[in-house]
Design a protein around this motif. Structure first.
Motif, PDB file in Angstrom:
ATOM      1  N   MET A  87       0.839  -1.174   0.000  1.00  0.00           N
ATOM      2  CA  MET A  87       0.000   0.000   0.000  1.00  0.00           C
ATOM      3  C   MET A  87       0.887   1.241   0.000  1.00  0.00           C
ATOM      4  N   LEU A  88       0.513   2.222  -0.765  1.00  0.00           N
ATOM      5  CA  LEU A  88       1.277   3.463  -0.847  1.00  0.00           C
ATOM      6  C   LEU A  88       0.952   4.387   0.317  1.00  0.00           C
ATOM      7  N   GLN A  89       1.980   5.052   0.800  1.00  0.00           N
ATOM      8  CA  GLN A  89       1.809   6.009   1.880  1.00  0.00           C
ATOM      9  C   GLN A  89       2.303   7.368   1.382  1.00  0.00           C
ATOM     10  N   PHE A  90       1.451   8.383   1.467  1.00  0.00           N
ATOM     11  CA  PHE A  90       1.786   9.721   1.008  1.00  0.00           C
ATOM     12  C   PHE A  90       2.054  10.607   2.216  1.00  0.00           C
ATOM     13  N   GLU A  91       3.159  11.352   2.158  1.00  0.00           N
ATOM     14  CA  GLU A  91       3.522  12.229   3.252  1.00  0.00           C
ATOM     15  C   GLU A  91       3.923  13.581   2.668  1.00  0.00           C
ATOM     16  N   PHE A  92       3.240  14.641   3.068  1.00  0.00           N
ATOM     17  CA  PHE A  92       3.530  15.974   2.550  1.00  0.00           C
ATOM     18  C   PHE A  92       4.634  16.638   3.356  1.00  0.00           C
ATOM     19  N   PHE A  93       5.431  17.468   2.680  1.00  0.00           N
ATOM     20  CA  PHE A  93       6.517  18.251   3.277  1.00  0.00           C
ATOM     21  C   PHE A  93       7.516  17.362   4.007  1.00  0.00           C
ATOM     22  N   ALA A  94       7.844  16.209   3.413  1.00  0.00           N
ATOM     23  CA  ALA A  94       8.759  15.262   4.048  1.00  0.00           C
ATOM     24  C   ALA A  94       9.994  14.979   3.190  1.00  0.00           C
ATOM     25  N   LEU A  95      10.207  15.751   2.130  1.00  0.00           N
ATOM     26  CA  LEU A  95      11.341  15.495   1.243  1.00  0.00           C
ATOM     27  C   LEU A  95      12.603  16.168   1.755  1.00  0.00           C
ATOM     28  N   ARG A  96      13.725  15.531   1.453  1.00  0.00           N
ATOM     29  CA  ARG A  96      15.002  16.154   1.748  1.00  0.00           C
ATOM     30  C   ARG A  96      15.282  17.204   0.685  1.00  0.00           C
ATOM     31  N   TRP A  97      16.180  18.119   0.990  1.00  0.00           N
ATOM     32  CA  TRP A  97      16.494  19.218   0.089  1.00  0.00           C
ATOM     33  C   TRP A  97      17.046  18.705  -1.243  1.00  0.00           C
ATOM     34  N   GLU A  98      17.864  17.658  -1.203  1.00  0.00           N
ATOM     35  CA  GLU A  98      18.466  17.120  -2.424  1.00  0.00           C
ATOM     36  C   GLU A  98      17.397  16.555  -3.360  1.00  0.00           C
ATOM     37  N   THR A  99      16.425  15.863  -2.802  1.00  0.00           N
ATOM     38  CA  THR A  99      15.364  15.274  -3.611  1.00  0.00           C
ATOM     39  C   THR A  99      14.500  16.355  -4.237  1.00  0.00           C
ATOM     40  N   THR A 100      14.217  17.398  -3.479  1.00  0.00           N
ATOM     41  CA  THR A 100      13.434  18.510  -4.020  1.00  0.00           C
ATOM     42  C   THR A 100      14.178  19.181  -5.170  1.00  0.00           C
ATOM     43  N   LEU A 101      15.476  19.361  -5.016  1.00  0.00           N
ATOM     44  CA  LEU A 101      16.275  19.979  -6.059  1.00  0.00           C
ATOM     45  C   LEU A 101      16.294  19.119  -7.323  1.00  0.00           C
ATOM     46  N   LEU A 102      16.412  17.812  -7.160  1.00  0.00           N
ATOM     47  CA  LEU A 102      16.384  16.916  -8.314  1.00  0.00           C
ATOM     48  C   LEU A 102      15.039  16.954  -9.035  1.00  0.00           C
ATOM     49  N   PRO A 129       2.725  17.136 -12.780  1.00  0.00           N
ATOM     50  CA  PRO A 129       2.774  16.348 -11.544  1.00  0.00           C
ATOM     51  C   PRO A 129       4.127  16.439 -10.833  1.00  0.00           C
ATOM     52  N   VAL A 130       5.204  16.582 -11.597  1.00  0.00           N
ATOM     53  CA  VAL A 130       6.521  16.745 -10.974  1.00  0.00           C
ATOM     54  C   VAL A 130       6.563  18.059 -10.211  1.00  0.00           C
ATOM     55  N   PHE A 131       6.023  19.113 -10.806  1.00  0.00           N
ATOM     56  CA  PHE A 131       5.975  20.416 -10.135  1.00  0.00           C
ATOM     57  C   PHE A 131       5.158  20.337  -8.847  1.00  0.00           C
ATOM     58  N   LEU A 132       3.988  19.729  -8.927  1.00  0.00           N
ATOM     59  CA  LEU A 132       3.129  19.643  -7.737  1.00  0.00           C
ATOM     60  C   LEU A 132       3.774  18.812  -6.632  1.00  0.00           C
ATOM     61  N   SER A 133       4.455  17.733  -7.005  1.00  0.00           N
ATOM     62  CA  SER A 133       5.105  16.917  -5.973  1.00  0.00           C
ATOM     63  C   SER A 133       6.314  17.638  -5.381  1.00  0.00           C
ATOM     64  N   ALA A 134       7.000  18.447  -6.167  1.00  0.00           N
ATOM     65  CA  ALA A 134       8.155  19.183  -5.656  1.00  0.00           C
ATOM     66  C   ALA A 134       7.731  20.330  -4.750  1.00  0.00           C
ATOM     67  N   ILE A 135       6.681  21.040  -5.137  1.00  0.00           N
ATOM     68  CA  ILE A 135       6.257  22.210  -4.362  1.00  0.00           C
ATOM     69  C   ILE A 135       5.612  21.803  -3.024  1.00  0.00           C
ATOM     70  N   LEU A 157       6.027  16.118  -1.558  1.00  0.00           N
ATOM     71  CA  LEU A 157       5.330  14.837  -1.447  1.00  0.00           C
ATOM     72  C   LEU A 157       6.321  13.679  -1.476  1.00  0.00           C
ATOM     73  N   LYS A 158       6.270  12.866  -0.428  1.00  0.00           N
ATOM     74  CA  LYS A 158       7.108  11.675  -0.342  1.00  0.00           C
ATOM     75  C   LYS A 158       6.191  10.462  -0.422  1.00  0.00           C
ATOM     76  N   ILE A 159       6.485   9.576  -1.373  1.00  0.00           N
ATOM     77  CA  ILE A 159       5.652   8.398  -1.586  1.00  0.00           C
ATOM     78  C   ILE A 159       6.474   7.167  -1.230  1.00  0.00           C
ATOM     79  N   THR A 160       5.992   6.378  -0.286  1.00  0.00           N
ATOM     80  CA  THR A 160       6.685   5.156   0.122  1.00  0.00           C
ATOM     81  C   THR A 160       5.694   4.008   0.183  1.00  0.00           C
ATOM     82  N   LEU A 161       6.240   2.815   0.104  1.00  0.00           N
ATOM     83  CA  LEU A 161       5.426   1.634   0.338  1.00  0.00           C
ATOM     84  C   LEU A 161       5.294   1.458   1.846  1.00  0.00           C
ATOM     85  N   LYS A 162       4.137   1.037   2.316  1.00  0.00           N
ATOM     86  CA  LYS A 162       3.852   1.060   3.738  1.00  0.00           C
ATOM     87  C   LYS A 162       4.830   0.233   4.565  1.00  0.00           C
ATOM     88  N   GLY A 163       5.117  -0.998   4.216  1.00  0.00           N
ATOM     89  CA  GLY A 163       5.973  -1.842   5.033  1.00  0.00           C
ATOM     90  C   GLY A 163       7.431  -1.819   4.635  1.00  0.00           C
TER      91      GLY A 163
END
Length: 90
Positions: free
Chosen positions: A1-16, A42-48, A51-57
């Protein structure tokens, strides 16, 4: 299951993601495939939103594995190996 977390990205990932945001329309424009530029939205929206998307387990098992691996490395290293090769000078 996908888990969405807002404002959880590291600076390097946001820059990429911002680099990818610039690359998609440029590549789409040079190749004449303008629809590729639509993927920038969608890349813009996830960067701004950070948004961090991870698998739950998956993340929890990776953390457990890395902690166990660090413990094994520390246990195998031991204290005497730290000063191996050095001689005491008077």
């Amino acid at each position: 299951m996908l888990q969405f977390e807002f404002f959880a990205l590291r600076w390097e990932t946001t820059l990429l993601r911002y680099y990818l945001l610039m690359a998609l329309p440029i590549v789409g424009g040079f190749t004449g495939q303008w629809w590729i530029g639509l993927f920038a939205l969608p890349v813009f929206l996830s960067a701004i939103t950070g948004l961090k998307i991870t698998l739950k387990g998956k993340e929890s098992t990776a953390v457990k594995g890395s902690v166990a691996q660090k413990a094994n490395v520390i246990q195998m290293a031991g204290a005497p190996r730290e000063h191996a090769g050095r001689t005491k000078t008077a």
